[in-house]
Scaffold this motif. Structure first.
Motif, mmCIF file in Angstrom:
data_model
loop_
_atom_site.group_PDB
_atom_site.id
_atom_site.type_symbol
_atom_site.label_atom_id
_atom_site.label_comp_id
_atom_site.label_asym_id
_atom_site.label_seq_id
_atom_site.Cartn_x
_atom_site.Cartn_y
_atom_site.Cartn_z
ATOM 1 N N PHE A 90 -6.464 1.513 2.740
ATOM 2 C CA PHE A 90 -5.238 0.714 2.748
ATOM 3 C C PHE A 90 -4.634 0.692 4.145
ATOM 4 O O PHE A 90 -4.229 1.714 4.680
ATOM 5 N N LYS A 91 -4.615 -0.501 4.716
ATOM 6 C CA LYS A 91 -4.046 -0.696 6.058
ATOM 7 C C LYS A 91 -2.686 -1.348 5.919
ATOM 8 O O LYS A 91 -2.165 -1.489 4.822
ATOM 9 N N ARG A 92 -2.165 -1.799 7.044
ATOM 10 C CA ARG A 92 -0.904 -2.531 7.000
ATOM 11 C C ARG A 92 -1.054 -3.725 6.061
ATOM 12 O O ARG A 92 -2.020 -4.465 6.157
ATOM 13 N N TRP A 104 0.732 -3.815 -6.328
ATOM 14 C CA TRP A 104 -0.192 -4.903 -6.679
ATOM 15 C C TRP A 104 -1.566 -4.709 -6.049
ATOM 16 O O TRP A 104 -2.595 -4.763 -6.720
ATOM 17 N N ARG A 105 -1.589 -4.469 -4.753
ATOM 18 C CA ARG A 105 -2.884 -4.366 -4.070
ATOM 19 C C ARG A 105 -3.614 -3.072 -4.436
ATOM 20 O O ARG A 105 -4.822 -2.970 -4.284
ATOM 21 N N VAL A 106 -2.832 -2.106 -4.888
ATOM 22 C CA VAL A 106 -3.408 -0.804 -5.214
ATOM 23 C C VAL A 106 -4.038 -0.827 -6.604
ATOM 24 O O VAL A 106 -5.152 -0.331 -6.812
ATOM 25 N N ASN A 120 -8.636 5.916 0.755
ATOM 26 C CA ASN A 120 -8.358 6.351 2.115
ATOM 27 C C ASN A 120 -6.989 5.758 2.488
ATOM 28 O O ASN A 120 -6.896 4.598 2.830
ATOM 29 N N ARG A 121 -5.936 6.562 2.373
ATOM 30 C CA ARG A 121 -4.542 6.118 2.295
ATOM 31 C C ARG A 121 -4.345 5.430 0.948
ATOM 32 O O ARG A 121 -5.304 5.133 0.247
ATOM 33 N N SER A 122 -3.096 5.126 0.623
ATOM 34 C CA SER A 122 -2.840 4.734 -0.760
ATOM 35 C C SER A 122 -1.449 4.118 -0.901
ATOM 36 O O SER A 122 -0.779 3.827 0.095
ATOM 37 N N GLU A 125 1.620 5.370 1.167
ATOM 38 C CA GLU A 125 2.086 4.867 2.472
ATOM 39 C C GLU A 125 3.431 4.144 2.326
ATOM 40 O O GLU A 125 4.223 4.098 3.261
ATOM 41 N N ASP A 126 3.686 3.620 1.146
ATOM 42 C CA ASP A 126 4.918 2.866 0.928
ATOM 43 C C ASP A 126 6.157 3.751 0.787
ATOM 44 O O ASP A 126 7.278 3.240 0.695
ATOM 45 N N VAL A 127 5.932 5.079 0.751
ATOM 46 C CA VAL A 127 7.068 6.004 0.870
ATOM 47 C C VAL A 127 6.873 6.935 2.072
ATOM 48 O O VAL A 127 7.605 7.911 2.236
HETATM 49 P P1 AMP Z 1 -6.137 3.748 9.736
HETATM 50 O O1 AMP Z 1 -6.080 4.548 8.474
HETATM 51 O O2 AMP Z 1 -6.238 4.588 10.951
HETATM 52 O O3 AMP Z 1 -7.141 2.668 9.665
HETATM 53 O O4 AMP Z 1 -4.724 3.009 9.877
HETATM 54 C C1 AMP Z 1 -4.175 2.259 8.872
HETATM 55 C C2 AMP Z 1 -2.747 2.017 9.246
HETATM 56 O O5 AMP Z 1 -2.143 1.198 8.225
HETATM 57 C C3 AMP Z 1 -1.935 3.275 9.350
HETATM 58 O O6 AMP Z 1 -1.217 3.273 10.540
HETATM 59 C C4 AMP Z 1 -1.009 3.193 8.158
HETATM 60 O O7 AMP Z 1 0.218 3.814 8.371
HETATM 61 C C5 AMP Z 1 -0.875 1.704 7.969
HETATM 62 N N1 AMP Z 1 -0.464 1.378 6.602
HETATM 63 C C6 AMP Z 1 -1.126 1.647 5.467
HETATM 64 N N2 AMP Z 1 -0.415 1.256 4.398
HETATM 65 C C7 AMP Z 1 0.734 0.728 4.856
HETATM 66 C C8 AMP Z 1 1.880 0.147 4.247
HETATM 67 N N3 AMP Z 1 1.974 0.050 2.911
HETATM 68 N N4 AMP Z 1 2.860 -0.296 5.042
HETATM 69 C C9 AMP Z 1 2.750 -0.191 6.385
HETATM 70 N N5 AMP Z 1 1.706 0.340 7.017
HETATM 71 C C10 AMP Z 1 0.711 0.795 6.275
#
Ligand code: AMP
Ligand code: MG
Length: 276
Positions: A90-92, A104-106, A120-122, A125-127
């Motif tokens: 999960f990226k930006r 929704w995307r999750v 890998n992130r989830s 990130e929204d909190v």
């Molecule tokens: P990486 O894991 O290094 O590829 O980076 C992914 C980036 O996406 C990280 O800097 C996260 O903080 C950012 N990210 C993931 N989810 C969100 C979100 N819901 N809102 C804003 N940034 C996010």
């Protein structure tokens, strides 16, 4: 040897007081031997999970930059035969994703029965990043902890085995790892700069993590804090928790497959009977 620290409901951890190191006296060779045995057992359990298709498995990985999310995921994948395994990162959020609620995307990435998905992130990130950088109104962020708990409750009620890992490293170790990355010619310099910048918010992140861990650790889906300063211990601790969570289902999945097999055999015998 027991790797992870399980967070109790509403337990606010002072993360800087929690050691990211392996317990004192832990023997690396012994741990790596245990790890390899666990990897083998994981492969067997995965087959049963896949063929029985009674449950799904969702593993959530969170941690500060360089904490080792990719590394831990890679290690687990090494024990799996990948019939029903997938990693979701999960990226930006995109414009479209931002046009929906944060889950929704999750939700669409969650595993179906029989499958294992590694996040890998989830949704956390929204909190986390969103809280640290004020990317949503404070009231909206406040409401999300409850939404997350309800969402995870829904997954559990639908036979998902859910494990959440926070990979815990020290601020010094992050610095070492960032510097190490710089030495590697293939590392993108732009990303490195962004990571150094993000590091300035270390304390705010740690606090956001402590809050999320406290608020989203019901007894049935607690966070696990993984001592991640040493990669060999991190991987062992995650694997141990995963295998221990799956092992109790072995009998149930086996029995189910036996019953299904017996039924299929009976049907086949019926089919082969000479027609009158
Ligand atoms: P990486 O894991 O290094 O590829 O980076 C992914 C980036 O996406 C990280 O800097 C996260 O903080 C950012 N990210 C993931 N989810 C969100 C979100 N819901 N809102 C804003 N940034 C996010
Ligand atoms: Mg990054």
């Amino acid at each position: 040897m027991s790797g992870c620290r399980i967070v109790r409901p509403n337990e606010f951890l002072e993360l800087s007081d929690l050691s990211p190191e392996p317990p004192k006296g832990t023997d690396k060779d012994a741990v790596e031997e245990r790890r390899d045995a666990l990897l083998k057992e994981l492969g067997e359990l995965e087959d049963l999970l896949f063929f029985a298709s009674r449950h799904s498995v969702l593993l959530v990985f969170q941690g500060m930059d360089t904490a080792g999310k990719d590394g831990a995921i890679r290690r687990i994948l090494a024990g799996l035969n990948s019939l029903g395994v997938r990693v979701a990162g999960f990226k930006r959020p995109t414009e479209e994703e931002l046009g929906h609620d944060f889950l929704w995307r999750v939700h669409r990435q969650t595993p179906r029965r029989g499958d294992i998905v590694l996040f890998n992130r989830s949704h956390y990130e929204d909190v986390l990043v969103v809280r640290v950088h004020g990317l949503a109104p404070p009231e909206a962020i406040e409401g999300r902890y409850g939404h997350i708990n309800a969402f995870e409750r829904l997954l559990l009620d639908n036979d998902t085995i859910l494990l959440k890992f926070f990979l815990h490293i020290s601020k010094d170790e992050q610095k070492r790892r960032l510097l190490e990355r710089e030495e590697q010619p293939e590392t993108a310099w732009k990303l490195a700069a962004a990571d150094w910048k993000e590091r300035e918010h270390w304390d705010a992140y740690q606090e956001a993590y402590a809050l999320a861990l406290a608020r989203c650790s019901p007894p049935e889906a607690p966070w696990r804090v993984v001592p991640a300063e040493k990669k060999w211990y991190r991987d062992f601790a995650v694997l141990e928790a995963l295998v221990e969570a799956l092992r109790p289902y072995r009998q149930e999945w086996n029995d189910y497959l036996d019953r299904t097999g017996a039924r299929a055999k009976a049907e086949l015998a019926e089919y082969r009977k000479p027609k009158a």
